[in-house]
Design an enzyme around this catalytic site. Structure first.
Site, mmCIF file in Angstrom:
data_model
loop_
_atom_site.group_PDB
_atom_site.id
_atom_site.type_symbol
_atom_site.label_atom_id
_atom_site.label_comp_id
_atom_site.label_asym_id
_atom_site.label_seq_id
_atom_site.Cartn_x
_atom_site.Cartn_y
_atom_site.Cartn_z
ATOM 1 N N ASP A 11 30.723 2.779 -5.748
ATOM 2 C CA ASP A 11 31.313 4.097 -5.557
ATOM 3 C C ASP A 11 30.889 4.646 -4.194
ATOM 4 O O ASP A 11 29.893 4.212 -3.624
ATOM 5 C CB ASP A 11 30.822 5.016 -6.677
ATOM 6 N N ASP A 13 31.154 8.537 -2.824
ATOM 7 C CA ASP A 13 30.544 9.861 -2.744
ATOM 8 C C ASP A 13 29.363 9.998 -3.699
ATOM 9 O O ASP A 13 29.518 9.922 -4.908
ATOM 10 C CB ASP A 13 31.591 10.937 -3.046
#
Length: 179
Positions: A11, A13
């Protein structure tokens, strides 16, 4: 128990940088050890893929190409990005497993030999759980909140490992692949 790790889906952020909220690719900064973690996984023969929901693309606040360019600069082999709005019905927006399934088809991956590293339990960990991938939650970004006040939103699954950050997650995966 040695397990060959074919690929790692990471991922963006809150996991490799930022604060868990949208930051335009032109202003996004990696955490100090994130590049080291990406490089460590690649050095140990694991494919490394970006795996991110970016609904701001649908609002015109950034482009898919800007994200793809950013991920290439960091050394990701490929990026899987859901550009759809929160209320759009798509098969790719985490916690749905569409991006993982697409990658499995495109790269001939056995997803049970893959890992997902993320900071959000009710998206990253649930998507990984659906396909039987190894689930690693990092405490950066939304990680602490995922384990605390938001734990009820993904109580049906447990992470395989909880890491303080992306580098600890990468080290753990390398060790698992050598056991």
């Amino acid at each position: 128990m040695k397990q060959e790790i074919e690929a790692v889906f990471i991922d963006r952020d809150g996991t490799i940088g930022g604060n868990g909220h949208f930051i335009h690719p032109n202003h996004f900064e990696l955490f100090p050890n994130a590049q080291l973690a990406i490089d460590l996984l690649k050095k140990n023969n694991m494919k490394v893929f970006a795996f991110t929901n970016q609904h701001r693309i649908s609002r015109g606040e950034a482009t898919l190409e800007e994200f793809e360019t950013q991920f290439k600069q960091y050394g990701f082999e490929h990026s899987y990005i859901c550009p759809h709005g929160i209320n759009e019905d798509c098969s790719c927006r985490k916690p749905k497993a569409g991006m993982l399934l697409r990658a499995a088809k495109e790269f001939q991956l056995n997803l049970s030999n893959c890992a997902v590293i993320g900071d959000v339990g009710d998206t990253d960990m649930l998507a990984a759980h659906q396909v039987g991938a190894i689930k690693i939650l990092v405490k950066t970004g939304w990680g602490e909140e995922s384990l605390g006040q938001f734990r009820d939103q993904w109580k049906e699954t447990e992470p395989d490992f909880i890491a303080r950050d992306i580098l600890e997650a990468a080290h753990w995966l390398v060790i698992q692949s050598r056991l």
